[in-house]
Scaffold this motif. Structure first.
Motif, short mmCIF file in Angstrom:
data_model
loop_
_atom_site.label_atom_id
_atom_site.label_comp_id
_atom_site.label_asym_id
_atom_site.label_seq_id
_atom_site.Cartn_x
_atom_site.Cartn_y
_atom_site.Cartn_z
N TYR A 115 80.27 69.76 -3.23
CA TYR A 115 81.38 69.64 -1.97
C TYR A 115 81.70 67.81 -2.25
O TYR A 115 82.81 68.09 -0.96
CB TYR A 115 81.07 69.86 -0.78
CG TYR A 115 80.23 71.36 -1.26
CD1 TYR A 115 81.35 72.59 -0.88
CD2 TYR A 115 78.79 71.58 -1.13
CE1 TYR A 115 80.76 73.71 -1.53
CE2 TYR A 115 78.84 72.49 -1.53
CZ TYR A 115 79.78 73.76 -1.07
OH TYR A 115 79.04 75.79 -1.81
N SER A 116 81.45 67.23 -2.46
CA SER A 116 81.46 65.89 -2.49
C SER A 116 82.36 65.06 -4.23
O SER A 116 82.24 65.66 -4.76
CB SER A 116 81.22 64.73 -1.28
OG SER A 116 79.97 64.81 -2.53
N ASP A 117 83.73 64.17 -3.74
CA ASP A 117 84.22 63.76 -4.89
C ASP A 117 82.84 62.63 -5.54
O ASP A 117 82.62 61.94 -4.69
CB ASP A 117 84.86 63.66 -4.50
CG ASP A 117 86.37 64.89 -4.79
OD1 ASP A 117 85.91 65.52 -5.17
OD2 ASP A 117 87.33 64.05 -3.52
N THR A 118 83.24 62.18 -7.10
CA THR A 118 82.11 61.22 -7.45
C THR A 118 83.27 60.49 -7.54
O THR A 118 84.57 61.10 -8.51
CB THR A 118 81.62 61.48 -8.83
OG1 THR A 118 82.14 62.19 -9.42
CG2 THR A 118 80.52 62.38 -8.29
N PRO A 119 83.01 59.41 -8.10
CA PRO A 119 84.73 58.18 -9.17
C PRO A 119 84.69 58.62 -9.86
O PRO A 119 84.21 59.89 -10.78
CB PRO A 119 83.49 56.54 -9.09
CG PRO A 119 82.12 56.75 -7.64
CD PRO A 119 81.63 58.23 -7.95
N MET B 190 79.67 58.66 -14.32
CA MET B 190 78.98 60.41 -14.44
C MET B 190 77.89 60.02 -13.71
O MET B 190 76.76 59.88 -14.41
CB MET B 190 79.54 60.60 -16.30
CG MET B 190 81.04 60.83 -16.37
SD MET B 190 80.98 61.57 -17.89
CE MET B 190 80.59 62.94 -17.77
N PRO B 191 78.02 59.88 -12.71
CA PRO B 191 76.41 59.72 -12.19
C PRO B 191 75.26 60.78 -12.29
O PRO B 191 74.12 60.18 -12.83
CB PRO B 191 76.78 59.83 -10.23
CG PRO B 191 78.30 60.38 -10.24
CD PRO B 191 78.76 60.27 -11.69
N ALA B 192 75.73 61.73 -13.22
CA ALA B 192 74.81 62.59 -13.05
C ALA B 192 74.21 62.56 -14.20
O ALA B 192 72.68 62.84 -14.25
CB ALA B 192 75.08 63.73 -12.41
N GLY C 273 78.78 69.99 -17.14
CA GLY C 273 78.81 70.97 -16.38
C GLY C 273 80.54 70.44 -14.96
O GLY C 273 79.55 69.33 -14.51
N GLY C 274 81.02 71.10 -15.09
CA GLY C 274 82.00 70.93 -13.96
C GLY C 274 81.74 69.25 -14.21
O GLY C 274 82.34 68.87 -15.60
N ASP C 275 82.86 68.55 -12.68
CA ASP C 275 83.34 66.83 -13.54
C ASP C 275 81.93 65.84 -12.84
O ASP C 275 82.10 65.43 -11.71
CB ASP C 275 84.17 66.69 -12.80
CG ASP C 275 84.10 66.40 -10.75
OD1 ASP C 275 82.85 67.89 -10.48
OD2 ASP C 275 84.90 66.40 -9.69
N ASP C 276 80.99 66.49 -14.13
CA ASP C 276 79.83 65.51 -14.04
C ASP C 276 79.11 65.86 -12.90
O ASP C 276 78.46 65.86 -12.03
CB ASP C 276 79.91 64.57 -14.12
CG ASP C 276 78.40 63.95 -14.22
OD1 ASP C 276 78.07 63.96 -14.70
OD2 ASP C 276 78.18 62.40 -13.66
N LYS C 277 78.69 67.66 -12.54
CA LYS C 277 78.30 67.75 -10.99
C LYS C 277 76.68 68.17 -11.43
O LYS C 277 75.40 68.53 -11.16
CB LYS C 277 79.30 69.22 -10.28
CG LYS C 277 79.60 69.00 -10.06
CD LYS C 277 79.70 67.27 -8.82
CE LYS C 277 81.12 66.95 -7.87
NZ LYS C 277 80.83 66.42 -6.88
N THR C 278 76.94 69.12 -12.65
CA THR C 278 75.45 69.42 -13.46
C THR C 278 75.61 68.11 -14.80
O THR C 278 75.99 67.98 -15.89
CB THR C 278 75.15 70.24 -13.80
OG1 THR C 278 76.13 71.00 -15.04
CG2 THR C 278 75.31 71.21 -12.79
N SER C 279 74.06 67.88 -15.36
CA SER C 279 73.81 66.74 -16.29
C SER C 279 72.36 67.37 -16.98
O SER C 279 71.70 67.22 -16.64
CB SER C 279 74.05 65.57 -16.86
OG SER C 279 74.05 64.70 -17.93
N VAL C 280 72.44 67.54 -18.39
CA VAL C 280 71.21 67.80 -19.04
C VAL C 280 70.91 66.55 -20.33
O VAL C 280 71.93 66.45 -21.21
CB VAL C 280 70.78 68.77 -19.02
CG1 VAL C 280 69.47 69.04 -20.43
CG2 VAL C 280 70.81 69.72 -17.80
N VAL C 281 71.16 66.01 -20.62
CA VAL C 281 70.02 64.56 -22.19
C VAL C 281 68.60 65.60 -22.19
O VAL C 281 67.29 65.34 -21.39
CB VAL C 281 69.97 63.90 -20.91
CG1 VAL C 281 69.89 62.47 -22.56
CG2 VAL C 281 71.47 63.31 -20.12
#
Length: 185
Positions: A44-48, A52-54, A168-176
């Motif tokens: 629910y909040s935008d990231t810069p 890609m913080p996630a 996924g999304g605009d870096d709302k989920t990330s797996v490394v």
């Protein structure tokens, strides 16, 4: 123009060292998962828009768990559903400084013989995007590079450590995920 985004499926066989022995197959054909870390952002909040913080958080934890740095990675398969996303992923994963991801391809850093070959399989843009299976396809591509079975996309040098990064999304989920050839069984 027909966009190649579709549903999909995939599977990976994951086994412990004991399980590998029970299967009776050669340990040299197995890949060890050194780390697989996920991170999420607030929906629910935008990231810069250009960070890609996630992905950065998942990568930092994965590198720490694997006791590695970005410089240790021999090949990467990263999310590139849009061209700019590959550039931003390279920055978030620590392969290039923030603000330099767009120059990586131009400067040859991500080419097959570059410092960090990126998406030698063709990536999501080249292979299509079966959303449910893209991460598994990335991991399978890295495994083939490590095993030397990647066919025409095989890198010209030996690959010991590989990384797959999906989001996924605009870096709302990330797996490394960080992988290497299994060294002992």
């Amino acid at each position: 123009y027909q966009r190649r985004v579709h549903g999909g499926s995939g599977a990976l066989l994951v086994a412990s060292e004991t399980g590998v022995r029970m299967l009776g197959l050669s340990p040299s054909d197995y890949i060890e998962v050194l780390a697989c870390e996920a991170a999420t952002g607030d929906l629910y909040s935008d990231t810069p828009p250009l960070l890609m913080p996630a992905t950065s958080a998942a990568a930092a934890r994965a590198y720490s768990l694997a006791d590695l740095t970005p410089a240790d990675v021999d090949v990467a398969e990263v999310h590139d559903g849009f061209t700019v996303v590959e550039a931003l992923m390279l920055e978030a994963l620590g392969f290039v400084p923030v603000g330099q991801g767009g120059f990586a391809a131009r400067d040859g850093i991500t080419q097959r013989d570059g410092k960090i070959p990126c998406n030698p399989s063709g990536g999501i843009l080249g292979c299509g995007h079966p959303v449910s299976a893209s991460g598994i396809r990335q991991i399978a591509s890295v495994c083939r590079q490590i095993l030397g079975t990647a066919g025409p996309s095989q890198l010209p040098r030996s690959v010991r450590i590989g990384l797959a990064a999906n989001m996924g999304g605009d870096d709302k989920t990330s797996v490394v995920t960080i992988l290497r050839r299994m060294e002992c069984v």
